[in-house]
Design a protein around this motif. Structure first.
Motif, PDB file in Angstrom:
ATOM      1  N   GLY A   1       0.780  -1.238   0.000  1.00 48.30           N
ATOM      2  CA  GLY A   1       0.000   0.000   0.000  1.00 48.30           C
ATOM      3  C   GLY A   1       0.800   1.270   0.000  1.00 48.30           C
ATOM      4  N   ALA A   2       2.087   1.196  -0.336  1.00 51.70           N
ATOM      5  CA  ALA A   2       2.916   2.409  -0.357  1.00 51.70           C
ATOM      6  C   ALA A   2       2.430   3.363  -1.443  1.00 51.70           C
ATOM      7  CB  ALA A   2       4.368   2.037  -0.602  1.00 51.70           C
ATOM      8  N   ARG A   3       2.201   4.634  -1.067  1.00 51.78           N
ATOM      9  CA  ARG A   3       1.696   5.621  -2.019  1.00 51.78           C
ATOM     10  C   ARG A   3       2.664   6.773  -2.217  1.00 51.78           C
ATOM     11  NH1 ARG A   3      -4.769   6.082  -0.355  1.00 51.78           N
ATOM     12  NH2 ARG A   3      -5.303   3.887  -0.838  1.00 51.78           N
ATOM     13  N   ASP A   4       3.131   7.333  -1.098  1.00 48.72           N
ATOM     14  CA  ASP A   4       4.054   8.478  -1.182  1.00 48.72           C
ATOM     15  C   ASP A   4       5.462   7.925  -1.344  1.00 48.72           C
ATOM     16  OD1 ASP A   4       5.391  10.858  -1.056  1.00 48.72           O
ATOM     17  OD2 ASP A   4       4.896  11.296   1.044  1.00 48.72           O
ATOM     18  N   VAL A   5       5.825   7.603  -2.578  1.00 45.63           N
ATOM     19  CA  VAL A   5       7.094   6.939  -2.855  1.00 45.63           C
ATOM     20  C   VAL A   5       8.009   7.870  -3.649  1.00 45.63           C
ATOM     21  CG1 VAL A   5       8.226   4.983  -3.986  1.00 45.63           C
ATOM     22  CG2 VAL A   5       6.008   4.656  -2.859  1.00 45.63           C
ATOM     23  N   ARG A   6       9.236   7.991  -3.179  1.00 43.39           N
ATOM     24  CA  ARG A   6      10.262   8.715  -3.929  1.00 43.39           C
ATOM     25  C   ARG A   6      11.275   7.693  -4.424  1.00 43.39           C
ATOM     26  NH1 ARG A   6      14.320  13.616  -1.871  1.00 43.39           N
ATOM     27  NH2 ARG A   6      15.604  13.650  -3.774  1.00 43.39           N
ATOM     28  N   THR A   7      11.600   7.755  -5.697  1.00 45.12           N
ATOM     29  CA  THR A   7      12.527   6.794  -6.275  1.00 45.12           C
ATOM     30  C   THR A   7      13.868   7.455  -6.589  1.00 45.12           C
ATOM     31  OG1 THR A   7      10.737   5.492  -7.244  1.00 45.12           O
ATOM     32  CG2 THR A   7      12.937   5.179  -8.171  1.00 45.12           C
ATOM     33  N   VAL A   8      14.938   6.774  -6.184  1.00 44.07           N
ATOM     34  CA  VAL A   8      16.299   7.199  -6.492  1.00 44.07           C
ATOM     35  C   VAL A   8      16.962   6.064  -7.262  1.00 44.07           C
ATOM     36  CG1 VAL A   8      18.554   7.787  -5.523  1.00 44.07           C
ATOM     37  CG2 VAL A   8      16.477   8.689  -4.468  1.00 44.07           C
ATOM     38  N   THR A   9      17.605   6.385  -8.369  1.00 42.05           N
ATOM     39  CA  THR A   9      18.233   5.354  -9.178  1.00 42.05           C
ATOM     40  C   THR A   9      19.748   5.512  -9.190  1.00 42.05           C
ATOM     41  OG1 THR A   9      18.017   6.679 -11.198  1.00 42.05           O
ATOM     42  CG2 THR A   9      16.218   5.175 -10.679  1.00 42.05           C
ATOM     43  N   GLY A  10      20.433   4.383  -9.342  1.00 44.51           N
ATOM     44  CA  GLY A  10      21.880   4.417  -9.418  1.00 44.51           C
ATOM     45  C   GLY A  10      22.494   3.207  -8.746  1.00 44.51           C
ATOM     46  N   TRP A  11      23.759   3.351  -8.372  1.00 43.48           N
ATOM     47  CA  TRP A  11      24.531   2.309  -7.697  1.00 43.48           C
ATOM     48  C   TRP A  11      24.646   2.674  -6.225  1.00 43.48           C
ATOM     49  CZ3 TRP A  11      26.606  -1.831 -10.541  1.00 43.48           C
ATOM     50  CH2 TRP A  11      26.446  -1.728 -11.932  1.00 43.48           C
ATOM     51  N   ALA A  12      24.105   1.829  -5.351  1.00 45.79           N
ATOM     52  CA  ALA A  12      24.036   2.143  -3.924  1.00 45.79           C
ATOM     53  C   ALA A  12      25.065   1.359  -3.125  1.00 45.79           C
ATOM     54  CB  ALA A  12      22.646   1.853  -3.386  1.00 45.79           C
ATOM     55  N   LEU A  13      25.725   2.050  -2.226  1.00 43.35           N
ATOM     56  CA  LEU A  13      26.670   1.457  -1.281  1.00 43.35           C
ATOM     57  C   LEU A  13      26.244   1.811   0.135  1.00 43.35           C
ATOM     58  CD1 LEU A  13      30.216   2.299  -2.736  1.00 43.35           C
ATOM     59  CD2 LEU A  13      29.327   0.007  -2.326  1.00 43.35           C
ATOM     60  N   PRO A  14      26.651   1.005   1.132  1.00 36.57           N
ATOM     61  CA  PRO A  14      26.479   1.465   2.519  1.00 36.57           C
ATOM     62  C   PRO A  14      27.190   2.803   2.715  1.00 36.57           C
ATOM     63  CG  PRO A  14      27.271  -0.810   2.432  1.00 36.57           C
ATOM     64  CD  PRO A  14      27.382  -0.271   1.041  1.00 36.57           C
ATOM     65  N   GLY A  15      26.694   3.622   3.626  1.00 38.57           N
ATOM     66  CA  GLY A  15      27.379   4.870   3.943  1.00 38.57           C
ATOM     67  C   GLY A  15      28.848   4.624   4.202  1.00 38.57           C
TER      68      GLY A  15
ATOM     69  N   LEU B   1      23.052   5.219   3.385  1.00 42.58           N
ATOM     70  CA  LEU B   1      23.587   4.737   2.117  1.00 42.58           C
ATOM     71  C   LEU B   1      23.901   5.904   1.193  1.00 42.58           C
ATOM     72  CD1 LEU B   1      21.034   4.736  -0.245  1.00 42.58           C
ATOM     73  CD2 LEU B   1      20.163   3.174   1.506  1.00 42.58           C
ATOM     74  N   VAL B   2      24.707   5.610   0.192  1.00 46.78           N
ATOM     75  CA  VAL B   2      25.113   6.605  -0.793  1.00 46.78           C
ATOM     76  C   VAL B   2      24.862   6.026  -2.178  1.00 46.78           C
ATOM     77  CG1 VAL B   2      26.921   8.220  -1.496  1.00 46.78           C
ATOM     78  CG2 VAL B   2      26.967   7.238   0.802  1.00 46.78           C
ATOM     79  N   VAL B   3      24.309   6.849  -3.070  1.00 46.27           N
ATOM     80  CA  VAL B   3      23.969   6.411  -4.415  1.00 46.27           C
ATOM     81  C   VAL B   3      24.843   7.165  -5.414  1.00 46.27           C
ATOM     82  CG1 VAL B   3      22.125   6.165  -6.129  1.00 46.27           C
ATOM     83  CG2 VAL B   3      21.601   5.937  -3.683  1.00 46.27           C
ATOM     84  N   TYR B   4      25.387   6.404  -6.385  1.00 44.48           N
ATOM     85  CA  TYR B   4      26.300   6.962  -7.384  1.00 44.48           C
ATOM     86  C   TYR B   4      25.755   6.753  -8.790  1.00 44.48           C
ATOM     87  CZ  TYR B   4      29.407   6.888  -3.364  1.00 44.48           C
ATOM     88  OH  TYR B   4      29.950   7.090  -2.120  1.00 44.48           O
ATOM     89  N   GLU B   5      26.259   7.544  -9.727  1.00 40.99           N
ATOM     90  CA  GLU B   5      25.845   7.462 -11.125  1.00 40.99           C
ATOM     91  C   GLU B   5      26.348   6.197 -11.803  1.00 40.99           C
ATOM     92  OE1 GLU B   5      23.977   9.418 -12.909  1.00 40.99           O
ATOM     93  OE2 GLU B   5      23.851  11.335 -11.858  1.00 40.99           O
TER      94      GLU B   5
END
Length: 363
Positions: free
Chosen positions: A38-52, A335-339
């Motif tokens: 039932g998630a509605r308010d969703v923000r999407t981030v795309t890329g390569w994710a690493l732990p902080g 976490l950190v997301v990269y291009e």
């Protein structure tokens, strides 16, 4: 993002060196690998994710002259955060930075208390400066004040000798490290030279900072005892300038510093090849700027450490060593997301696309 919002990280999630997933969700500030119903308010981030990222040798609340005010410490912490560093092992600081723990927008800090140094054998205004008879008491004090670590100054310039020399007799460090371990704390030490290392390792030390004096005859001892090193190569890069400044007054010390600098990459690669744990640390907050974690990872690669191992030294491996979670189910969403894929080129770490701390996009 609102409190009820859900963050969707999509692309390639590097949950471990051999654990790559297509997506994760952040619900209530924590990681889930199951799509929330039932998630509605969703923000999407795309890329390569690493732990902080982890900076395992950093000094928040300290500059070249000593402790700084809270405003300056906040700027230091924000600089690290925006570079992707979300977990810091503060390897000695005279400042009280506990207020940072109440800030969900600042990196998490594991403190080692204040440096413990020999009288007039370290940088002014940094350390408790004491004599060997008081070492056990001060180690006990900082073990209780810190977050599971104590920081010794293992060697420094002896002005009478004109060169680096150990700060503590063997029996003093044996008793001090035993006391720290009794209190549940691990011990690390600043060491540039060769001469202090054997006593510290045989006394049971857990980690050595810089470790530029790690010679071929000592590498097996470190490996056998499982003693980690944090090379701080971005700091070691300053040795030639330091040597130049001290040439007239301390020529022996200057020559020694140049030798340590010249062999720095061989030292680190030799340690890695022998199985010694190597972790990323910048030594930011003394004379170095904050936010240099990507440069340090690149330096480890330049020294000959494989890129995936250098990444682990600031992500999966470093977090496990410090007892903090990475991108596991239910863990805080740091976490950190990269291009692009940082495994292919660690220089990607210098340009985070998104920084997520405690489930919120903060950069």
């Amino acid at each position: 993002m609102s409190d009820g919002a859900v963050l969707h990280v999509k692309g390639r999630v590097l949950a471990g060196p051999d654990d790559v997933r297509d997506e994760l969700w952040v619900v209530g500030g924590r990681i889930s690998y199951d799509r929330p119903a039932g998630a509605r308010d969703v923000r999407t981030v795309t890329g390569w994710a690493l732990p902080g990222l982890v900076d395992a040798h950093c000094h928040v609340g300290l500059d070249a002259h000593g402790p700084v005010d809270a405003e300056t410490a906040e700027k230091q912490a924000l600089t690290d955060r925006d570079a992707g560093t979300l977990l810091v092992r503060d390897a000695g600081s005279p400042s009280d930075t506990r207020w940072i723990d109440d800030r969900a927008d600042l990196p998490k800090i594991i403190r080692a208390g204040r440096h413990i140094a020999r009288t007039r054998r370290y940088i002014r205004n940094y350390a408790w400066e004491i004599e060997p008879d008081d070492l056990v008491a001060y180690v006990a004090q900082e073990a209780r004040r810190g977050d599971g670590w104590v920081k010794l100054v293992g060697d420094w310039i002896d002005r009478d000798l004109g060169d680096l020399a150990p700060c503590w007799p063997r029996e003093a460090v044996e008793a001090a490290i035993a006391e720290a371990h009794r209190l549940g704390a691990r011990v690390t030490a600043h060491c540039f030279a060769e001469s202090s290392l054997r006593d510290l390792v045989e006394a049971g030390i857990d980690c050595v900072e810089h470790a530029t004096g790690l010679s071929e005859d000592l590498i097996p001892l470190f490996a056998e005892r499982g003693v980690a090193i944090v090379p701080t190569l971005v700091n070691i890069a300053t040795f030639p300038k330091l040597a130049e400044g001290g040439e007239k007054k301390f020529p022996r010390w200057s020559a020694h510093m140049r030798r340590l600098h010249e062999r720095r990459y061989d030292t680190v690669r030799g340690a890695y090849d022998a199985g010694i744990p190597v972790y990323v640390g910048t030594d930011a907050g003394g004379s170095l700027a904050h936010g240099l974690v990507a440069e340090e990872v690149a330096e480890l690669v330049a020294a000959g450490i494989p890129p995936l191992a250098a990444l682990s030294a600031t992500t999966w491996g470093a977090r496990a060593w410090l007892g903090r979670p990475g991108l596991q189910e239910g863990a805080p969403a740091d976490l950190v997301v990269y291009e692009a894929d940082p495994r292919a080129d660690v220089r990607v770490l210098a340009a985070p696309r998104r920084v997520v701390l405690n489930g919120r996009v903060v950069g």
